[in-house]
Write a protein that holds these residues in place. Structure first.
Motif, PDB file in Angstrom:
ATOM      1  N   ASN A 186      -8.053   7.342   4.284  1.00  0.00           N
ATOM      2  CA  ASN A 186      -7.386   7.247   5.580  1.00  0.00           C
ATOM      3  C   ASN A 186      -7.627   8.515   6.385  1.00  0.00           C
ATOM      4  O   ASN A 186      -7.541   9.629   5.853  1.00  0.00           O
ATOM      5  CB  ASN A 186      -5.890   7.039   5.366  1.00  0.00           C
ATOM      6  N   TYR A 239      -7.855   3.492  -0.869  1.00  0.00           N
ATOM      7  CA  TYR A 239      -8.343   3.528   0.493  1.00  0.00           C
ATOM      8  C   TYR A 239      -8.299   4.959   1.046  1.00  0.00           C
ATOM      9  O   TYR A 239      -7.287   5.659   0.897  1.00  0.00           O
ATOM     10  CB  TYR A 239      -7.490   2.649   1.400  1.00  0.00           C
ATOM     11  N   TRP A 269      -9.262   3.393   8.446  1.00  0.00           N
ATOM     12  CA  TRP A 269      -9.311   3.108   7.014  1.00  0.00           C
ATOM     13  C   TRP A 269     -10.726   2.840   6.538  1.00  0.00           C
ATOM     14  O   TRP A 269     -11.537   2.256   7.268  1.00  0.00           O
ATOM     15  CB  TRP A 269      -8.458   1.875   6.697  1.00  0.00           C
ATOM     16  N   ARG A 318       0.853  -1.184   0.000  1.00  0.00           N
ATOM     17  CA  ARG A 318       0.000   0.000   0.000  1.00  0.00           C
ATOM     18  C   ARG A 318       0.888   1.232   0.000  1.00  0.00           C
ATOM     19  O   ARG A 318       1.882   1.312   0.720  1.00  0.00           O
ATOM     20  CB  ARG A 318      -0.911  -0.021   1.231  1.00  0.00           C
ATOM     21  N   GLN A 343     -13.133   0.934   3.496  1.00  0.00           N
ATOM     22  CA  GLN A 343     -13.148  -0.446   3.016  1.00  0.00           C
ATOM     23  C   GLN A 343     -12.436  -0.606   1.679  1.00  0.00           C
ATOM     24  O   GLN A 343     -12.125  -1.722   1.259  1.00  0.00           O
ATOM     25  CB  GLN A 343     -14.604  -0.945   2.872  1.00  0.00           C
ATOM     26  N   GLY A 344     -12.169   0.488   1.012  1.00  0.00           N
ATOM     27  CA  GLY A 344     -11.486   0.457  -0.277  1.00  0.00           C
ATOM     28  C   GLY A 344     -12.447   0.484  -1.447  1.00  0.00           C
ATOM     29  O   GLY A 344     -13.564  -0.036  -1.365  1.00  0.00           O
TER      30      GLY A 344
END
Length: 115
Positions: A96, A94, A105, A45, A107-108
């Motif tokens: 942040n 994601y 975070w 990431r 969940q994307g």
């Protein structure tokens, strides 16, 4: 507990644009640094862009001049406008929130750029 809800991902052709949004559930949003990270398959990431409470922005070199991060404190929202997308931008993105030293975070959301 902080909840971050992302939206706006999808499939786009190279050269196209997408706008990601993230809504935070907490009232301290306005004084927290917000950021977007991404993770491509088989890679770590990485930080894409960040924006401080004073709206100081930072970008990773590969997205400078193409991506713009912004925030709307009245709506507890941080956005990422992505232009001139490239296949190498394909990743899960994601949201942040750094709240008093703790990272939270979303969940994307998947962004796929086809060549």
């Amino acid at each position: 507990q902080v909840q971050l809800v992302e939206s706006g991902g999808g499939l786009v052709q190279a050269g196209g644009s997408l706008r990601l949004s993230c809504v935070s559930s907490v009232s301290t949003f306005s004084i927290n640094t917000m950021a977007w990270y991404r993770q491509a398959p088989g890679k770590q990431r990485e930080l894409v862009a960040s924006i401080s409470s004073g709206s100081i922005r930072n970008y990773t070199d590969s997205v400078k001049s193409r991506f713009t991060i912004s925030r709307d404190n009245a709506k507890n929202t941080v956005s990422l406008q992505m232009n001139s997308l490239k296949p190498e931008d394909t990743a899960v993105y994601y949201c942040n929130q750094n709240r008093f030293g703790r990272n939270f975070w979303g969940q994307g959301t998947q962004v796929t750029v086809s060549s």
